[in-house]
Design a protein around this motif. Structure first.
Motif, PDB file in Angstrom:
ATOM      1  N   GLN A 183      41.154  43.566  42.362  1.00  0.00           N
ATOM      2  CA  GLN A 183      40.957  42.348  43.082  1.00  0.00           C
ATOM      3  C   GLN A 183      41.914  41.215  42.556  1.00  0.00           C
ATOM      4  O   GLN A 183      42.350  41.038  41.466  1.00  0.00           O
ATOM      5  CB  GLN A 183      39.663  42.115  42.981  1.00  0.00           C
ATOM      6  CG  GLN A 183      38.580  43.091  43.595  1.00  0.00           C
ATOM      7  CD  GLN A 183      39.049  43.497  45.004  1.00  0.00           C
ATOM      8  OE1 GLN A 183      39.189  42.495  46.043  1.00  0.00           O
ATOM      9  NE2 GLN A 183      38.835  44.623  45.367  1.00  0.00           N
ATOM     10  N   PHE A 188      42.291  39.350  39.074  1.00  0.00           N
ATOM     11  CA  PHE A 188      41.702  39.918  38.063  1.00  0.00           C
ATOM     12  C   PHE A 188      43.014  41.003  37.522  1.00  0.00           C
ATOM     13  O   PHE A 188      42.649  42.098  36.747  1.00  0.00           O
ATOM     14  CB  PHE A 188      40.715  40.733  38.239  1.00  0.00           C
ATOM     15  CG  PHE A 188      39.521  39.965  38.702  1.00  0.00           C
ATOM     16  CD1 PHE A 188      38.581  39.357  37.411  1.00  0.00           C
ATOM     17  CD2 PHE A 188      39.243  39.587  39.915  1.00  0.00           C
ATOM     18  CE1 PHE A 188      37.869  38.435  37.777  1.00  0.00           C
ATOM     19  CE2 PHE A 188      38.037  38.823  40.072  1.00  0.00           C
ATOM     20  CZ  PHE A 188      37.319  38.226  39.191  1.00  0.00           C
ATOM     21  N   LYS A 193      36.981  44.165  39.638  1.00  0.00           N
ATOM     22  CA  LYS A 193      36.889  42.771  39.125  1.00  0.00           C
ATOM     23  C   LYS A 193      36.380  42.884  37.466  1.00  0.00           C
ATOM     24  O   LYS A 193      36.056  43.891  37.212  1.00  0.00           O
ATOM     25  CB  LYS A 193      35.666  42.094  39.978  1.00  0.00           C
ATOM     26  CG  LYS A 193      35.998  41.837  41.391  1.00  0.00           C
ATOM     27  CD  LYS A 193      35.126  40.925  42.183  1.00  0.00           C
ATOM     28  CE  LYS A 193      35.345  40.747  43.597  1.00  0.00           C
ATOM     29  NZ  LYS A 193      34.328  40.053  44.087  1.00  0.00           N
TER      30      LYS A 193
END
Length: 301
Positions: free
Chosen positions: A203, A206, A217
């Motif tokens: 994501q 990250f 994440k």
């Protein structure tokens, strides 16, 4: 001056002036919020500038019924810091917690895992699952580098300096240190990044985080605790184990094998050597061996 406004200023002070991590800021803030909730519940009308020693003492007496000595001491310390801040900012001339007696507590040391127990925990991991490789790498990293859980979950790919044999760690108060990392653990991290992490849809935000969940994440602190708790049960180990147990074991095992306490202090990121000494749960046989080996009057040498 209202409580919520001064609390907001206090939080800003802890972050900017003291450089504390968010977890520490939240902890200090919660101490003040507990006091505020007590005042509201008992309809005591007072301000941060006018609250008295008697008000604080009655608050401590009331909440102490549900807290152990260590938690009481932690709460009193948090409130004392808050009122010290008010004095620092010239809002008050006195600290209403000064005469409040703090419960005496001993040094509480977490359980230490033996090398065999650490091996047993790691062997309990199901490596047929993608998260298995990740979890093994997490445990290896915690143990081989002595990291705090917050340092582990915030570790970045750009913090890995494997050619030099170090990782960069951002500790409490955003203080940076470099910790040696052995080839054994490097191998696990490299395998995880190349063969497992590369298949996770990362994501936004990250991209540089080393350890990810299945959604791409950063892992939470709670998730690390859960992983270790489940493995402890599966391995049949009855000790109370947390991520910090690996940090404690890291320091203890180094000391038992002759490592210098100052070097351990630096690797753990402790400002005071006294803090490092608390981690050193050393048995008497080891101390006897140290004297026998190094004391100049030992006639058996």
């Amino acid at each position: 001056m209202k409580w919520l406004k001064i609390l907001e200023d206090y939080q800003f002070y802890l972050k900017i002036e003291k450089g504390l991590a968010q977890n520490s800021i939240d902890s200090y803030s919660n101490d003040v919020k507990k006091l505020l909730s007590y005042l509201e519940e008992h309809e005591i009308v007072t301000t941060p500038l006018s609250i008295s020693h008697d008000d604080i003492q009655q608050f401590i007496y009331t909440v102490a019924k549900n807290l152990n000595a260590r938690s009481q001491a932690r709460l009193i310390s948090g409130l004392r810091n808050f009122f010290e801040y008010l004095i620092f900012e010239d809002y008050r001339k006195d600290n209403p917690t000064d005469l409040i007696e703090t419960p005496k507590i001993g040094r509480k040391l977490p359980d230490t895992l033996s090398i065999e127990e650490i091996d047993t925990l790691i062997q309990s991991i199901d490596l047929s699952l993608p998260q298995g490789e990740r979890n093994r790498t997490i445990l290896e990293t915690l143990y081989s580098c002595g990291l705090r859980v917050s340092e582990l979950i915030n570790l970045q790919v750009s913090d890995l300096f494997f050619e030099e044999g170090f990782i960069r760690v951002i500790g409490k108060g955003n203080k940076q240190r470099f910790v040696p990392i052995n080839k054994h653990t490097q191998k696990y991290i490299q395998f995880y990044i190349k063969d497992i992490r590369s298949h996770i849809p990362v994501q936004k935000g990250f991209e540089d985080t080393v350890f990810l969940n299945r959604r791409g994440k950063k892992l939470s602190r709670v998730m690390i605790f859960t992983i270790i708790k489940n493995l402890t049960t599966k391995a049949g180990i009855e000790k109370k184990i947390s991520p910090h147990t690996f940090r404690h074991s890291f320091a203890t095992h180094l000391l038992e094998r002759g490592a210098d306490l100052r070097a351990i202090q630096q690797m753990l990121g402790h400002e005071s050597i006294t803090t490092t000494e608390i981690y050193m749960h050393v048995d008497k046989s080891f101390l006897k061996e140290v004297v026998a080996t190094f004391h100049p009057r030992n006639k058996n040498k």
